[in-house]
Scaffold this active site. Structure first.
Site, PDB file in Angstrom:
ATOM      1  N   TYR A 139       0.845  -1.189   0.000  1.00 32.96           N
ATOM      2  CA  TYR A 139       0.000   0.000   0.000  1.00 32.96           C
ATOM      3  C   TYR A 139       0.879   1.238   0.000  1.00 32.96           C
ATOM      4  O   TYR A 139       2.078   1.175   0.278  1.00 32.96           O
ATOM      5  CB  TYR A 139      -0.998   0.010   1.167  1.00 32.96           C
ATOM      6  CG  TYR A 139      -0.448   0.401   2.512  1.00 32.96           C
ATOM      7  CD1 TYR A 139      -0.566   1.716   2.981  1.00 32.96           C
ATOM      8  CD2 TYR A 139       0.172  -0.528   3.337  1.00 32.96           C
ATOM      9  CE1 TYR A 139      -0.089   2.078   4.228  1.00 32.96           C
ATOM     10  CE2 TYR A 139       0.654  -0.173   4.580  1.00 32.96           C
ATOM     11  CZ  TYR A 139       0.531   1.140   5.025  1.00 32.96           C
ATOM     12  OH  TYR A 139       1.011   1.491   6.261  1.00 32.96           O
ATOM     13  N   CYS A 140       0.279   2.364  -0.356  1.00 34.90           N
ATOM     14  CA  CYS A 140       0.979   3.649  -0.402  1.00 34.90           C
ATOM     15  C   CYS A 140      -0.009   4.722   0.074  1.00 34.90           C
ATOM     16  O   CYS A 140      -0.754   4.487   1.020  1.00 34.90           O
ATOM     17  CB  CYS A 140       1.502   3.916  -1.819  1.00 34.90           C
ATOM     18  SG  CYS A 140       0.201   3.920  -3.081  1.00 34.90           S
ATOM     19  N   ARG A 141      -0.057   5.853  -0.574  1.00 36.59           N
ATOM     20  CA  ARG A 141      -1.014   6.892  -0.191  1.00 36.59           C
ATOM     21  C   ARG A 141      -2.370   6.663  -0.846  1.00 36.59           C
ATOM     22  O   ARG A 141      -3.400   6.673  -0.190  1.00 36.59           O
ATOM     23  CB  ARG A 141      -0.486   8.277  -0.561  1.00 36.59           C
ATOM     24  CG  ARG A 141      -1.425   9.399  -0.172  1.00 36.59           C
ATOM     25  CD  ARG A 141      -0.836  10.777  -0.461  1.00 36.59           C
ATOM     26  NE  ARG A 141      -1.766  11.805  -0.048  1.00 36.59           N
ATOM     27  CZ  ARG A 141      -2.742  12.287  -0.817  1.00 36.59           C
ATOM     28  NH1 ARG A 141      -2.911  11.832  -2.044  1.00 36.59           N
ATOM     29  NH2 ARG A 141      -3.548  13.211  -0.365  1.00 36.59           N
TER      30      ARG A 141
END
Length: 128
Positions: A88-90
């Site tokens: 996951y990231c932003r």
């Protein structure tokens, strides 16, 4: 790059997962949740419980690092080709890039959290 699947095999598809899937991960320690944002971003917002941070720019070198180096840096077992890894990231864009990198390295159970931190924060009532 080293690949764990044969040249005639198709690389595995990247599965897209949601908040409900990620919310259950603390009960599934055999799965590895990786946050690919930059450390500065984590300091500003926080991160999902049980995740480790490996910035996207360093992901390839960290996933091919030796077992002892990985475990010393991250306090988790180094993922094997059949380890379930969720990125996951932003917002979900970098997590998909990370998942593609992992597949190229031969990992077969790769997932990307659609919506990533923005979705998590909204559903958990946290600042984005």
């Amino acid at each position: 790059m080293k690949r764990f699947f044969g040249s005639e095999e198709q690389p595995p598809a990247i599965e897209i997962v949601d908040y409900d899937f990620v919310k259950k991960l603390p009960c599934e320690p055999q799965k590895l949740l990786i946050d690919v944002r930059k450390p500065k971003e984590l300091k500003e917002t926080g991160q999902i419980p049980t995740s480790i941070n490996i910035p996207l720019a360093l992901l390839c070198q960290e996933l091919i690092a030796s077992k002892s180096i990985f475990e010393c840096k991250y306090g988790r077992k180094k993922p094997q080709p059949d380890t379930e890894i969720i990125f996951y990231c932003r917002s979900g864009k970098r997590s998909l890039q990370a998942a593609e990198t992992a597949v190229a390295l031969g990992f077969r159970k790769v997932k990307s959290y659609e919506g990533s931190w923005l979705d998590w924060a909204k559903k958990e009532g946290l600042p984005e």
